[in-house]
Design a protein around this motif. Structure first.
Motif, PDB file in Angstrom:
ATOM      1  N   PHE A   1       2.263   5.674  -3.002  1.00  0.00           N
ATOM      2  CA  PHE A   1       2.207   4.874  -1.789  1.00  0.00           C
ATOM      3  C   PHE A   1       1.906   5.792  -0.616  1.00  0.00           C
ATOM      4  O   PHE A   1       2.028   7.018  -0.725  1.00  0.00           O
TER       5      PHE A   1
ATOM      6  N   SER B   1       0.353   1.536   2.531  1.00  0.00           N
ATOM      7  CA  SER B   1      -0.198   0.943   1.319  1.00  0.00           C
ATOM      8  C   SER B   1       0.630   1.383   0.123  1.00  0.00           C
ATOM      9  O   SER B   1       1.338   2.394   0.180  1.00  0.00           O
TER      10      SER B   1
ATOM     11  N   ARG C   1       0.206  10.360   1.903  1.00  0.00           N
ATOM     12  CA  ARG C   1       0.310   9.741   0.572  1.00  0.00           C
ATOM     13  C   ARG C   1       1.248  10.538  -0.328  1.00  0.00           C
ATOM     14  O   ARG C   1       1.214  11.769  -0.363  1.00  0.00           O
TER      15      ARG C   1
ATOM     16  N   ASP D   1       0.263   1.394  -4.391  1.00  0.00           N
ATOM     17  CA  ASP D   1      -0.607   1.138  -5.529  1.00  0.00           C
ATOM     18  C   ASP D   1      -0.251  -0.185  -6.199  1.00  0.00           C
ATOM     19  O   ASP D   1       0.862  -0.697  -6.044  1.00  0.00           O
TER      20      ASP D   1
ATOM     21  N   GLU E   1      -1.207   9.241   8.470  1.00  0.00           N
ATOM     22  CA  GLU E   1      -0.931   8.646   7.164  1.00  0.00           C
ATOM     23  C   GLU E   1      -0.723   9.744   6.127  1.00  0.00           C
ATOM     24  O   GLU E   1      -1.472  10.724   6.082  1.00  0.00           O
TER      25      GLU E   1
END
Length: 195
Positions: A190, A45, A168, A47, A166
């Motif tokens: 991200f 992902s 970040r 932002d 994951e």
């Protein structure tokens, strides 16, 4: 030349420990191409766009680790205005030397020929990377962009090689004046998935 603040940072990584190991040396389910190892990287992902005239982005350049190199990302800052802009801090805006929230991964400059103290075929740092902290700035031309290559390495706090899961990353992007004083700034980040 602008005044520069210097400070010695003895190592990279947070005091957090744990995580799962993802070493090179085989892929039990056979999904990785021949000659690649441990976990592959994907952008999980990113932002939303920041409220600045500079827009950040990230992409995967090399999705798997091999015995020759770790995975690789490219970070880009695009100047969306019609005038040149100065941004800072010059390394952090491109996520160079930025450690993940988990403390288990760090992004290091992926320049050709650059080497770091890491375990062979594992991409886990064997010691902290000493960095001088300097508030660097650079200019991006109107409508232009700046990009850098960064490679994920496991920190010394990681249990094993590149940790699956994951992770970040977040940094502050500032538009600065000629004397390096921040005029406006925003947080952007991200997450990568290693699996």
């Amino acid at each position: 030349m602008h005044p520069i603040r210097r400070q010695y940072i003895g190592g990279i990584g947070a005091a957090l420990a744990g995580g799962f190991a993802g070493c090179l040396g085989g892929d039990p389910d056979g999904t990785r191409p021949s000659g690649t190892g441990g976990p592959g990287v994907a952008i999980a992902s990113a932002d939303e766009a920041v409220d600045l005239p500079v827009q950040p982005s990230v992409e995967v350049v090399r999705d798997t680790a091999t015995s020759e190199h770790p995975p690789r990302l490219r970070t880009t800052l695009a100047n969306t205005s019609d005038e040149p802009l100065r941004v800072g801090e010059g390394r952090a805006v491109h996520f160079e030397y930025v450690t993940s929230d988990s403390g288990l991964l760090v992004l290091l400059p992926g320049e050709s020929g650059q080497t770091y103290p890491a375990e062979p075929d594992c991409w886990r740092l064997t010691e902290g990377v000493a960095v001088t902290e300097e508030y660097r700035t650079f200019e991006i031309e109107a409508g232009g962009s700046s990009d850098r290559l960064v490679d994920p390495y496991a920190t010394t706090d990681a249990d094993g090689c590149l940790p699956v899961g994951e992770h970040r990353f977040e940094t502050t992007i500032s538009i600065v004046s000629e004397d390096a004083e921040p005029e406006s700034s925003a947080e952007w980040g991200f997450s990568v998935l290693l699996e």
